[in-house]
Design an enzyme around this catalytic site. Structure first.
Site, PDB file in Angstrom:
ATOM      1  N   LYS A   1     -17.439  -1.197   6.393  1.00 29.04           N
ATOM      2  CA  LYS A   1     -17.806  -2.246   5.441  1.00 29.04           C
ATOM      3  C   LYS A   1     -19.324  -2.335   5.248  1.00 29.04           C
ATOM      4  O   LYS A   1     -19.798  -2.519   4.120  1.00 29.04           O
ATOM      5  CB  LYS A   1     -17.261  -3.595   5.922  1.00 29.04           C
ATOM      6  CG  LYS A   1     -17.474  -4.721   4.910  1.00 29.04           C
ATOM      7  CD  LYS A   1     -16.753  -6.006   5.301  1.00 29.04           C
ATOM      8  CE  LYS A   1     -16.874  -7.040   4.179  1.00 29.04           C
ATOM      9  NZ  LYS A   1     -16.139  -8.283   4.490  1.00 29.04           N
TER      10      LYS A   1
ATOM     11  N   MET B   1      24.068   9.494   2.976  1.00 28.19           N
ATOM     12  CA  MET B   1      24.003  10.790   3.641  1.00 28.19           C
ATOM     13  C   MET B   1      24.272  10.638   5.136  1.00 28.19           C
ATOM     14  O   MET B   1      24.944  11.481   5.742  1.00 28.19           O
ATOM     15  CB  MET B   1      22.638  11.451   3.404  1.00 28.19           C
ATOM     16  CG  MET B   1      22.555  12.872   3.942  1.00 28.19           C
ATOM     17  SD  MET B   1      23.763  13.984   3.177  1.00 28.19           S
ATOM     18  CE  MET B   1      22.811  14.620   1.802  1.00 28.19           C
TER      19      MET B   1
ATOM     20  N   PHE C   1     -10.891  -7.654  14.160  1.00 28.84           N
ATOM     21  CA  PHE C   1      -9.833  -8.066  13.239  1.00 28.84           C
ATOM     22  C   PHE C   1      -9.575  -6.965  12.213  1.00 28.84           C
ATOM     23  O   PHE C   1     -10.499  -6.466  11.585  1.00 28.84           O
ATOM     24  CB  PHE C   1     -10.220  -9.369  12.533  1.00 28.84           C
ATOM     25  CG  PHE C   1      -9.204  -9.805  11.515  1.00 28.84           C
ATOM     26  CD1 PHE C   1      -7.932 -10.193  11.918  1.00 28.84           C
ATOM     27  CD2 PHE C   1      -9.500  -9.809  10.161  1.00 28.84           C
ATOM     28  CE1 PHE C   1      -6.973 -10.569  10.980  1.00 28.84           C
ATOM     29  CE2 PHE C   1      -8.545 -10.187   9.220  1.00 28.84           C
ATOM     30  CZ  PHE C   1      -7.276 -10.572   9.632  1.00 28.84           C
ATOM     31  N   GLN C   2      -8.331  -6.603  12.039  1.00 27.20           N
ATOM     32  CA  GLN C   2      -7.889  -5.548  11.116  1.00 27.20           C
ATOM     33  C   GLN C   2      -8.591  -4.219  11.377  1.00 27.20           C
ATOM     34  O   GLN C   2      -8.878  -3.460  10.457  1.00 27.20           O
ATOM     35  CB  GLN C   2      -8.043  -5.983   9.652  1.00 27.20           C
ATOM     36  CG  GLN C   2      -7.065  -7.097   9.275  1.00 27.20           C
ATOM     37  CD  GLN C   2      -6.988  -7.371   7.784  1.00 27.20           C
ATOM     38  OE1 GLN C   2      -7.954  -7.179   7.057  1.00 27.20           O
ATOM     39  NE2 GLN C   2      -5.824  -7.836   7.326  1.00 27.20           N
TER      40      GLN C   2
ATOM     41  N   GLU D   1       0.807  -1.219   0.000  1.00 28.73           N
ATOM     42  CA  GLU D   1       0.000   0.000   0.000  1.00 28.73           C
ATOM     43  C   GLU D   1       0.841   1.269   0.000  1.00 28.73           C
ATOM     44  O   GLU D   1       0.428   2.301  -0.521  1.00 28.73           O
ATOM     45  CB  GLU D   1      -0.962   0.020   1.194  1.00 28.73           C
ATOM     46  CG  GLU D   1      -2.062  -1.038   1.129  1.00 28.73           C
ATOM     47  CD  GLU D   1      -1.638  -2.376   1.729  1.00 28.73           C
ATOM     48  OE1 GLU D   1      -0.435  -2.563   2.038  1.00 28.73           O
ATOM     49  OE2 GLU D   1      -2.517  -3.246   1.887  1.00 28.73           O
TER      50      GLU D   1
END
Lengths: 587, 97
Positions: free
Chosen positions: A171, A486, A121-122, A59
């Site tokens: 959802k 760097m 969940f999630q 993502e």
């Protein structure tokens, strides 16, 4: 691509279909995303949509690709992800877009509304997480709100100071039936960006400029966002004053223009940094006095009055007091300033010849340069300079963050806006490859080079799979110094060369050309100066596949000039322990 | 930047929506502005809430606090109601972004 047919208001459909129809109505042509459980209902209508959905491998890649797309097209970039980890993987790109004022709309699925707050969940409170670095964000639990929220999201992201907006949709709101109703107008009581500058402010600004004898145009990324390059050039040539373009503004004004002194800041040119320090007026256009430009703020441009033009009123006086502030779209501001300045100059024309002579002397005495290693190894600056020369000024360049980014900002000549994409404010390592992917999707006919580091490349290279499978033939130059270069430079300069955890050993592992080949790209390698041009030309000749070139470069090259963090711009160094010879300059 | 150690009282009208308190409190926290007091209550219009915020302006100008607050889309207007304050910050449109 199938032509989008607008959906009639009043049509019954699921929330998911309403979401996709709304995105179509907002003019979305491309989005970058990856499905999961909570967002899954939306992926069914996406299957039938006119919108091209590009399936990424992570993502974060979707977010930076949407940013790259937005930066080359000027339109909102769109990314889409599921709840929980899908959404949190968008956090870095959202923060990145906020810091660099990129119009971005992120769509995330959320757990069903009844489960919100139960550690389902999630489940992640992505609205709460992203409040600090979105321009605005939404949690939608009622499907009837979807079209209005999407319309608002695009309006907010693309107007005023552009920025990211996140829309989190539960959802069950995607699954329920609703009536589609795209709004005919958007009214937000708390959002009304001011784009037209006040006439009095323009008059005051013109008077201030006409009174100055050492003015400098301090040009920031806002000029590119506002598509104001043509107007800027007119204004600059009207006054005939020197110009500096910040890291976010490279390309806003042609590098080849004689009035261009280069980039200011921590790794800016001596001429650009000194122009700001010695000026009596900074004509600040779409810039925000970032610490990487000002150095130690209390010693920045000590003798200068400040004219500050910006679309965001909160930038006025944030870091530096403005003597004259002009709030508005910078293109409108410059357009209004041109006739006002003509009138002011007709009354009193300042003599800038001494000032220009001083600046041109600095520019001639201290051009950007680098030492070529005498052991026959490849110099990273030379690699980047040759890519720029061979590929030409219509090329779009992206970069990661670090030494290669600074060299790419210094040694490539930028002549056009929207040809230099980098992570300026956030400093996001790994921006380069996915941003190049989004840029190539937005400008398919342009050559797109990602100038990347070996550290950055190992953070986001998985999107090359996406590029290979979706006919997005970008070119990637890995400036492989087998280090976090760097950070290593700072260890050289400030930590007695104690190289704690900056050696990546990337000349041993991974084998970048093999890694590239395994992802469906052409993998090339180059480590001798005599092979450089023909390797670049080989990469330029491949246009049906992504190309990755492992440029194995000298490890100890450093980025100069440098103003060390927290010190004054007056302490600029052109090489280690070497200051410019100020005594020989008439300043 | 002006330094002013005075406490100012701001009357802030906000959209009455979930999360709006977090937006305002989070802004003060991340910008290192000091909240001394914060009260939230209803207005005659049920879609709008009123926040009374006591802010100790120290190191940041009052203008910066107000300008940053006004960038929140959920913030409708901001008024400086400090006793003897003459300035009224009507956020339409000067402080809008």
């Amino acid at each position: 691509m199938a032509k989008h047919v607008p959906t009639a208001n009043g049509t019954e459909m699921t929330g998911a279909t309403s979401l996709v129809k709304s995105l179509e109505a907002a003019g979305v042509e491309v989005m970058f995303g990856l499905p999961g459980g909570a967002i899954l209902p939306a992926y069914d209508p996406i299957f039938d949509s006119t919108i091209r959905h590009i399936l990424v491998r992570h993502e974060q890649g979707a977010g930076h690709a949407a940013t790259g797309y937005a930066q080359v097209t000027g339109r909102a970039g769109v990314c889409i992800a599921t709840s929980g980890p899908g959404a949190t993987n968008l956090v870095t790109p959202l923060m990145d877009a906020a810091m660099d004022s990129v119009p971005l709309v992120a769509i995330t699925g959320q757990v069903p509304s009844a489960a919100i707050g139960t550690d389902a969940f999630q489940e992640a409170d992505i609205r709460g997480i992203t409040m600090p670095f979105t321009k605005h964000n939404y949690l939608v639990t009622d499907p009837a709100e979807i079209p209005g929220v999407i319309a608002e999201a695009f309006h907010i992201a693309t107007t005023g100071r552009p920025g990211p907006v996140l829309v989190d949709v539960a959802k069950d709101a995607l699954q329920k039936m609703t009536t589609y109703n795209w709004p005919t107008s958007i009214k937000l009581a708390g959002y009304n960006p001011k784009t037209t500058p006040d006439a009095q402010a323009i008059t005051d600004a013109a008077a201030l400029i006409a009174q100055s004898s050492k003015p400098v145009f301090y040009v920031g990324g806002g000029v590119i966002k506002a598509n104001a390059s043509a107007e800027l050039r007119q204004l600059v040539e009207l006054l005939g004053a020197p110009v500096v373009t910040t890291l976010m503004a490279r390309g806003a004004f042609p590098d080849s223009h004689p009035l261009h002194m280069g980039m200011p800041g921590m790794h800016g040119t001596v001429a650009a940094v000194t122009a700001l320090q010695k000026a009596d007026l900074l004509i600040t256009l779409g810039a925000r006095f970032d610490d990487r430009v000002t150095g130690k703020l209390s010693t920045f441009a000590p003798n200068a009055k400040i004219l500050h033009a910006d679309i965001d009123p909160a930038e006025i006086g944030k870091n530096r007091h403005a003597d004259v502030a002009v709030v508005g779209d910078v293109r409108e501001t410059i357009s209004a300033l041109i006739p006002a300045l003509k009138a002011a100059l007709a009354k009193s024309q300042p003599d800038l010849s001494t000032w220009l002579r001083q600046m041109n002397s600095l520019k001639a005495t201290y051009p950007l340069g680098y030492d070529v290693p005498d052991d026959g190894s490849l110099s990273p600056q030379l690699v980047i300079e040759r890519i720029g020369k061979i590929s030409g000024t219509d090329t779009i360049f992206t970069s990661g963050v670090g030494q290669h980014q600074m060299w790419a900002s210094q040694f490539i000549s930028y002549e056009h806006p929207r040809t230099w994409l980098n992570s300026g404010g956030a400093g996001t390592m790994g921006y380069g490859v996915p941003a190049a992917m989004g840029a190539k999707v937005g400008a398919p006919n342009a050559t797109v080079w990602a100038i990347d580091g070996d550290g950055c490349f190992q953070m986001t290279n998985q999107e090359l799979v996406t590029c290979a499978l979706n006919n997005i033939p970008i070119k990637v130059a890995i400036i492989n110094n087998e280090s976090l270069g760097m950070v290593r430079q700072w260890q050289t300069l400030f930590y007695e060369g104690r190289y704690s955890n900056t050696s990546l050993e990337s000349k041993r592992v991974p084998n970048f050309p093999m890694l590239a080949e395994s992802m469906g790209c052409v993998g090339l390698s180059c480590e001798r100066p005599e092979d450089l041009d023909k390797t670049i030309e080989k990469a330029m000749s491949i246009n049906d596949q992504p190309v990755v070139v492992d440029f194995r470069v000298h490890r100890d090259a450093m980025v100069w000039p440098m103003v060390a963090a927290g010190t004054s711009n007056d302490e600029i160094m052109i090489a280690r322990a070497t200051a410019p010879d100020w005594d020989s300059q008439e300043l | 930047m002006t330094t002013n150690r005075r406490q100012h009282t701001l009357e802030v009208l906000v959209e009455n929506e979930p999360g709006v308190l977090a937006r305002v409190a989070g802004l003060f926290s991340r910008r290192a502005f000091n909240i001394e007091t914060l009260n939230v209550g209803p207005t005659e219009d049920s879609s709008i809430s009123k926040m009374i915020i006591g802010v100790a302006v120290e190191g940041h100008s009052l203008e910066q606090v107000i300008a940053q607050l006004d960038k929140l889309v959920s913030v409708i207007s901001i008024k400086d109601v400090t006793a003897q304050a003459k300035e009224v910050h009507d956020t339409q449109p000067d402080y809008q972004n």
